[in-house]
Scaffold this motif. Structure first.
Motif, PDB file in Angstrom:
ATOM      1  N   PHE A 141      43.910  38.522  21.128  1.00  0.00           N
ATOM      2  CA  PHE A 141      43.421  37.239  21.064  1.00  0.00           C
ATOM      3  C   PHE A 141      44.590  36.155  21.486  1.00  0.00           C
ATOM      4  CE2 PHE A 141      44.232  33.898  17.428  1.00  0.00           C
ATOM      5  CZ  PHE A 141      42.756  33.686  17.673  1.00  0.00           C
ATOM      6  N   PHE A 142      45.860  36.288  20.942  1.00  0.00           N
ATOM      7  CA  PHE A 142      47.024  35.320  21.388  1.00  0.00           C
ATOM      8  C   PHE A 142      46.628  34.950  23.185  1.00  0.00           C
ATOM      9  CE2 PHE A 142      48.987  36.398  17.790  1.00  0.00           C
ATOM     10  CZ  PHE A 142      49.310  35.638  17.107  1.00  0.00           C
ATOM     11  N   MET A 143      46.476  36.621  23.963  1.00  0.00           N
ATOM     12  CA  MET A 143      46.208  35.584  25.608  1.00  0.00           C
ATOM     13  C   MET A 143      44.751  34.440  25.531  1.00  0.00           C
ATOM     14  SD  MET A 143      45.128  38.061  28.444  1.00  0.00           S
ATOM     15  CE  MET A 143      43.484  37.939  27.664  1.00  0.00           C
ATOM     16  N   ASN A 144      44.203  35.432  24.715  1.00  0.00           N
ATOM     17  CA  ASN A 144      43.245  34.572  25.218  1.00  0.00           C
ATOM     18  C   ASN A 144      42.595  32.697  24.490  1.00  0.00           C
ATOM     19  OD1 ASN A 144      41.290  36.007  26.629  1.00  0.00           O
ATOM     20  ND2 ASN A 144      40.504  36.650  24.864  1.00  0.00           N
ATOM     21  N   LEU A 145      43.879  33.092  23.275  1.00  0.00           N
ATOM     22  CA  LEU A 145      43.966  31.572  23.159  1.00  0.00           C
ATOM     23  C   LEU A 145      45.204  30.758  23.895  1.00  0.00           C
ATOM     24  CD1 LEU A 145      43.736  29.844  20.209  1.00  0.00           C
ATOM     25  CD2 LEU A 145      45.564  30.656  19.724  1.00  0.00           C
ATOM     26  N   LYS A 146      46.251  30.656  24.416  1.00  0.00           N
ATOM     27  CA  LYS A 146      47.210  30.684  24.888  1.00  0.00           C
ATOM     28  C   LYS A 146      46.374  29.809  26.338  1.00  0.00           C
ATOM     29  CE  LYS A 146      51.023  32.006  24.223  1.00  0.00           C
ATOM     30  NZ  LYS A 146      52.655  32.596  24.712  1.00  0.00           N
ATOM     31  N   VAL A 147      45.220  30.965  26.885  1.00  0.00           N
ATOM     32  CA  VAL A 147      44.668  30.664  27.905  1.00  0.00           C
ATOM     33  C   VAL A 147      43.758  29.226  27.933  1.00  0.00           C
ATOM     34  CG1 VAL A 147      43.066  30.916  30.087  1.00  0.00           C
ATOM     35  CG2 VAL A 147      44.568  32.622  29.158  1.00  0.00           C
ATOM     36  N   PHE A 148      42.730  29.345  26.910  1.00  0.00           N
ATOM     37  CA  PHE A 148      41.955  28.736  26.009  1.00  0.00           C
ATOM     38  C   PHE A 148      42.844  27.414  26.031  1.00  0.00           C
ATOM     39  CE2 PHE A 148      40.319  26.550  22.545  1.00  0.00           C
ATOM     40  CZ  PHE A 148      38.719  25.362  23.168  1.00  0.00           C
ATOM     41  N   LEU A 149      43.899  26.929  25.450  1.00  0.00           N
ATOM     42  CA  LEU A 149      44.436  25.749  24.767  1.00  0.00           C
ATOM     43  C   LEU A 149      45.133  25.378  26.202  1.00  0.00           C
ATOM     44  CD1 LEU A 149      47.138  27.143  21.305  1.00  0.00           C
ATOM     45  CD2 LEU A 149      44.391  25.497  21.494  1.00  0.00           C
ATOM     46  N   TRP A 150      46.083  26.246  27.241  1.00  0.00           N
ATOM     47  CA  TRP A 150      45.705  25.519  28.380  1.00  0.00           C
ATOM     48  C   TRP A 150      44.367  24.691  29.433  1.00  0.00           C
ATOM     49  CZ3 TRP A 150      50.767  24.509  30.762  1.00  0.00           C
ATOM     50  CH2 TRP A 150      52.133  24.614  29.913  1.00  0.00           C
ATOM     51  N   SER A 151      43.706  25.020  29.284  1.00  0.00           N
ATOM     52  CA  SER A 151      42.444  24.698  29.558  1.00  0.00           C
ATOM     53  C   SER A 151      42.422  23.952  29.030  1.00  0.00           C
ATOM     54  CB  SER A 151      41.023  25.920  29.694  1.00  0.00           C
ATOM     55  OG  SER A 151      41.495  27.035  30.311  1.00  0.00           O
ATOM     56  N   LEU A 152      42.768  22.947  27.625  1.00  0.00           N
ATOM     57  CA  LEU A 152      41.658  22.207  27.387  1.00  0.00           C
ATOM     58  C   LEU A 152      42.660  20.684  28.178  1.00  0.00           C
ATOM     59  CD1 LEU A 152      41.729  22.950  23.332  1.00  0.00           C
ATOM     60  CD2 LEU A 152      40.203  22.410  25.085  1.00  0.00           C
ATOM     61  N   LEU A 153      44.031  21.199  28.210  1.00  0.00           N
ATOM     62  CA  LEU A 153      44.629  20.090  28.874  1.00  0.00           C
ATOM     63  C   LEU A 153      43.927  19.790  30.530  1.00  0.00           C
ATOM     64  CD1 LEU A 153      48.218  21.227  28.691  1.00  0.00           C
ATOM     65  CD2 LEU A 153      47.395  19.779  27.436  1.00  0.00           C
ATOM     66  N   LEU A 154      44.071  20.777  31.146  1.00  0.00           N
ATOM     67  CA  LEU A 154      42.623  20.739  33.068  1.00  0.00           C
ATOM     68  C   LEU A 154      42.944  22.070  33.219  1.00  0.00           C
ATOM     69  CD1 LEU A 154      45.291  17.533  34.799  1.00  0.00           C
ATOM     70  CD2 LEU A 154      42.398  17.480  34.048  1.00  0.00           C
ATOM     71  N   ILE A 155      41.688  21.648  34.415  1.00  0.00           N
ATOM     72  CA  ILE A 155      41.514  23.439  34.717  1.00  0.00           C
ATOM     73  C   ILE A 155      42.273  24.129  35.294  1.00  0.00           C
ATOM     74  CG2 ILE A 155      40.073  24.550  35.716  1.00  0.00           C
ATOM     75  CD1 ILE A 155      38.633  23.448  33.724  1.00  0.00           C
ATOM     76  N   ILE A 156      43.443  23.028  35.788  1.00  0.00           N
ATOM     77  CA  ILE A 156      44.401  24.359  36.782  1.00  0.00           C
ATOM     78  C   ILE A 156      45.565  24.852  36.026  1.00  0.00           C
ATOM     79  CG2 ILE A 156      45.491  23.921  38.769  1.00  0.00           C
ATOM     80  CD1 ILE A 156      43.014  23.541  39.519  1.00  0.00           C
ATOM     81  N   PRO A 157      46.026  24.621  35.094  1.00  0.00           N
ATOM     82  CA  PRO A 157      46.715  24.822  34.419  1.00  0.00           C
ATOM     83  C   PRO A 157      46.234  26.103  33.703  1.00  0.00           C
ATOM     84  CG  PRO A 157      46.592  22.493  33.553  1.00  0.00           C
ATOM     85  CD  PRO A 157      45.346  22.815  34.275  1.00  0.00           C
ATOM     86  N   GLY A 158      44.719  26.021  32.928  1.00  0.00           N
ATOM     87  CA  GLY A 158      44.204  26.966  31.985  1.00  0.00           C
ATOM     88  C   GLY A 158      43.841  28.514  33.464  1.00  0.00           C
ATOM     89  N   ILE A 159      43.896  27.744  34.454  1.00  0.00           N
ATOM     90  CA  ILE A 159      44.399  29.188  35.626  1.00  0.00           C
ATOM     91  C   ILE A 159      44.993  29.550  35.942  1.00  0.00           C
ATOM     92  CG2 ILE A 159      42.740  29.712  37.904  1.00  0.00           C
ATOM     93  CD1 ILE A 159      40.484  26.966  37.647  1.00  0.00           C
ATOM     94  N   VAL A 160      45.698  28.959  35.633  1.00  0.00           N
ATOM     95  CA  VAL A 160      47.055  28.862  36.063  1.00  0.00           C
ATOM     96  C   VAL A 160      48.206  30.601  35.208  1.00  0.00           C
ATOM     97  CG1 VAL A 160      49.739  28.691  36.389  1.00  0.00           C
ATOM     98  CG2 VAL A 160      48.153  27.684  37.364  1.00  0.00           C
ATOM     99  N   LYS A 161      47.368  29.951  34.498  1.00  0.00           N
ATOM    100  CA  LYS A 161      47.724  30.907  32.489  1.00  0.00           C
ATOM    101  C   LYS A 161      47.282  32.410  33.069  1.00  0.00           C
ATOM    102  CE  LYS A 161      50.875  28.597  30.595  1.00  0.00           C
ATOM    103  NZ  LYS A 161      52.319  29.572  30.810  1.00  0.00           N
TER     104      LYS A 161
END
Length: 257
Positions: A141-161
């Motif tokens: 859950f925390f993994m998916n949440l982190k990726v989701f929150l980073w994706s809110l900044l821009l798509i690229i940070p979410g992909i990197v995470k």
């Protein structure tokens, strides 16, 4: 040092003896975790009739029953029931996505890892429900949440995470008792300096997936075992990397008996 050619060659060797077992495992996971399978229902002239049958309508009209007067009264009730049913469905989907899907994904990682050395049982797909269940649910859950929150900044940070935490399901498959912090640490160490190479590896399957899509999307199902088995080979290489560095011990990633 791993190469795409080496990982794919190892994956092909494994699939020569176990392709259909891996295919079945991937199909089960795809169905339970939301694959590309859906049922199309046809509504129209050939479906169930709407409204009252013609005979019944004429009888009701001749009896003077005020059906039109009931519509304003029934419409709010119908809408309320519809909204309530929709909310129940959304809650069920959310619970399934948090409490079931991640555990099966971890089970799939364990299945792929075990299948590297010999035939693995399909029951392994559900092994996460018997040991470390709540820890697995929490970490995923925390993994998916982190990726989701980073994706809110821009798509690229979410992909990197998503690449940074790529192997957390495999880590939990080996040690379901890993804490979230430790799982993130190990996975970050694994993918440090490797994210671009992993991205290129994923990109190398583009042709296979495109061919699968051209075959009405069904072909993707047959390519999936190849992709997933190669990913398991990649995890094995990343695992060897962190153990060789001394950052992780064999005891910490000892697997499950």
């Amino acid at each position: 040092m791993w190469t795409r050619a080496l990982l794919k060659a190892n994956a092909k060797d494994i699939l020569r003896r176990s392709y259909w077992r891996v295919f079945l495992a991937c199909l089960i996971v795809s169905l339970l975790c939301g694959g590309d399978f859906n049922l199309n229902y046809r509504f129209g002239a050939d479906s169930a009739p709407s409204g009252l049958p013609e005979g019944a309508a004429s009888i009701a009209g001749s009896a003077g029953f005020p059906f039109s007067a009931l519509v304003p009264l029934l419409l709010p009730i119908i809408l309320g029931v519809g909204v309530f049913a929709l909310l129940l469905l959304l809650a069920a989907v959310l619970c399934w996505g948090i409490l079931v899907t991640p555990v099966i994904q971890v089970g799939q990682a364990r299945y792929l890892t075990e299948n590297r050395s010999g035939p693995a049982s399909l029951g392994v797909l559900f092994s996460g429900f018997t040991r470390g269940y709540w820890n697995t649910v929490g970490v995923m859950f925390f993994m998916n949440l982190k990726v989701f929150l980073w994706s809110l900044l821009l798509i690229i940070p979410g992909i990197v995470k998503s690449y940074q935490y790529r192997f957390i399901p495999f880590l939990l498959a080996e040690n379901p008792d890993l804490t979230a912090d430790r799982a993130f640490e190990i996975c970050t160490m694994m993918t440090d300096g490797e994210k671009w190479n992993i991205f290129v590896l994923d990109l190398s399957f583009f042709g296979w997936n495109l061919l699968g899509l051209l075959l009405f999307g069904v072909g993707v199902v047959f390519v999936d075992p190849y992709v997933k088995t190669t990913e398991a080979e990649l995890y094995a290489a990343m695992r060897a990397k962190v153990i060789a560095s001394g950052y992780v011990t064999e005891a910490e990633l000892t697997g499950q008996s």
